[in-house]
Design a protein around this motif. Structure first.
Motif, PDB file in Angstrom:
ATOM      1  N   GLN A 121       0.843  -1.057  -0.076  1.00 52.65           N
ATOM      2  CA  GLN A 121      -0.036  -0.077   0.059  1.00 52.65           C
ATOM      3  C   GLN A 121       0.836   1.183  -0.020  1.00 52.65           C
ATOM      4  OE1 GLN A 121      -0.381   2.046   2.953  1.00 52.65           O
ATOM      5  NE2 GLN A 121      -1.702   3.606   2.103  1.00 52.65           N
ATOM      6  N   GLU A 122       1.879   1.387   0.709  1.00 52.75           N
ATOM      7  CA  GLU A 122       2.804   2.270   0.987  1.00 52.75           C
ATOM      8  C   GLU A 122       3.593   2.740  -0.420  1.00 52.75           C
ATOM      9  OE1 GLU A 122       4.870   5.511   2.250  1.00 52.75           O
ATOM     10  OE2 GLU A 122       3.125   4.725   3.108  1.00 52.75           O
ATOM     11  N   LYS A 123       3.911   1.672  -1.049  1.00 53.76           N
ATOM     12  CA  LYS A 123       4.773   1.696  -2.280  1.00 53.76           C
ATOM     13  C   LYS A 123       3.880   2.200  -3.400  1.00 53.76           C
ATOM     14  CE  LYS A 123       7.613  -0.589  -5.680  1.00 53.76           C
ATOM     15  NZ  LYS A 123       8.858  -1.903  -6.161  1.00 53.76           N
ATOM     16  N   PHE A 124       2.417   1.662  -3.550  1.00 56.21           N
ATOM     17  CA  PHE A 124       1.725   1.831  -4.931  1.00 56.21           C
ATOM     18  C   PHE A 124       0.641   2.605  -4.736  1.00 56.21           C
ATOM     19  CE2 PHE A 124       3.903  -2.525  -5.422  1.00 56.21           C
ATOM     20  CZ  PHE A 124       4.390  -2.061  -6.807  1.00 56.21           C
ATOM     21  N   PHE A 125       0.082   2.782  -3.491  1.00 64.54           N
ATOM     22  CA  PHE A 125      -1.226   3.532  -3.443  1.00 64.54           C
ATOM     23  C   PHE A 125      -1.201   4.559  -2.158  1.00 64.54           C
ATOM     24  CE2 PHE A 125      -2.107  -1.033  -4.783  1.00 64.54           C
ATOM     25  CZ  PHE A 125      -2.489  -0.679  -5.906  1.00 64.54           C
ATOM     26  N   SER A 126       0.098   4.955  -1.836  1.00 64.10           N
ATOM     27  CA  SER A 126      -0.138   5.716  -0.369  1.00 64.10           C
ATOM     28  C   SER A 126      -0.886   7.239  -0.665  1.00 64.10           C
ATOM     29  CB  SER A 126       1.298   6.141  -0.263  1.00 64.10           C
ATOM     30  OG  SER A 126       1.868   6.686  -1.036  1.00 64.10           O
ATOM     31  N   ILE A 131      -6.437   3.221   4.208  1.00 64.30           N
ATOM     32  CA  ILE A 131      -6.896   2.346   5.097  1.00 64.30           C
ATOM     33  C   ILE A 131      -6.402   1.091   4.064  1.00 64.30           C
ATOM     34  CG2 ILE A 131      -8.650   1.110   6.157  1.00 64.30           C
ATOM     35  CD1 ILE A 131      -7.825   3.963   7.262  1.00 64.30           C
ATOM     36  N   ALA A 132      -5.531   0.084   4.817  1.00 59.66           N
ATOM     37  CA  ALA A 132      -5.044  -1.088   4.364  1.00 59.66           C
ATOM     38  C   ALA A 132      -5.249  -1.968   5.488  1.00 59.66           C
ATOM     39  CB  ALA A 132      -3.778  -1.104   3.874  1.00 59.66           C
TER      40      ALA A 132
END
Length: 216
Positions: A121-126, A131-132
């Protein structure tokens, strides 16, 4: 808007993780001197968490203690290599920015180990998803609805205003158990025939079609 909240599955829906999962499974199998698995086999095994993935990958009749060892080898490798070949499916990032621009709230809910979910989530969608939620000891994994309910709580949303987007029969069951409408994507780890047999009714062949379903 038809929905103001979207809960996304991760593997097979937002990210193509199959090669990294297969490499990690085969590292673990090789460490135990078991035969390797193909991409097609691993694709059919995913959906119920990585522990179940390993249980399905080892030879039939493998003792529990050896499954445990294989699982630990898998985690050791995957924790270091879960971003080697993993990438978003074409159009997914644009979809999420489009949803965000319309004020639609989003979360990721996955059966993948929670720490790996947070890293991806941090790499691609931050910039688009706050919420992940992954597999954690104090929460039943999908198809139990617990993680969906937690995501809705954190987003301040209700079941009535949300939908679930996933690629598998596990996602369909999760949505049903949570009382959510489900949009089944057709670019992931399952084919349409299987999804239809499991009761899928809303399909998206591209991320643009997901957007159209969400905004109504």
């Amino acid at each position: 808007m038809k929905y103001n909240t979207v809960i996304f599955d991760l593997d097979g829906t937002l990210l193509d993780t199959l090669e990294d999962l297969t490499d990690s499974v085969n590292f673990a199998l090789s460490a135990m001197k078991y035969a390797n698995r193909t991409l097609k086999e691993v694709r059919s095994f995913v959906g119920n968490g990585v522990r179940k993935l390993i249980e399905r990958s080892v030879p039939t009749g493998t003792p529990v203690e050896d499954i445990d060892k294989t699982f630990n080898y898998f985690l050791e490798y995957y924790n270091l290599h879960n971003q080697d070949k993993t990438k978003p499916y074409e159009g997914v990032i644009d979809l999420m920015y489009s949803l965000k621009s319309k004020g639609i709230k989003m979360a990721i809910v996955s059966n993948k180990v929670h720490d790996a979910v947070l890293m991806l989530q941090e790499k691609f969608f931050s910039e688009v998803v706050e919420i992940a939620i992954g597999d954690m000891p104090d929460m039943e994994r999908k198809p139990a609805p617990d993680s969906c309910f937690k995501a809705l709580e954190l987003l301040g949303s209700t079941v009535e205003e949300a939908c679930y987007v996933g690629d598998s029969e596990v996602d369909l069951a999760t949505a049903q158990n949570a009382g959510l409408d489900c949009i089944s994507v057709l670019w992931g780890f399952r084919d349409k025939e299987l999804l239809v047999s499991q009761g899928a009714k809303i399909f998206a062949r591209t991320p643009d079609e997901v957007l159209k379903e969400v905004i109504g």
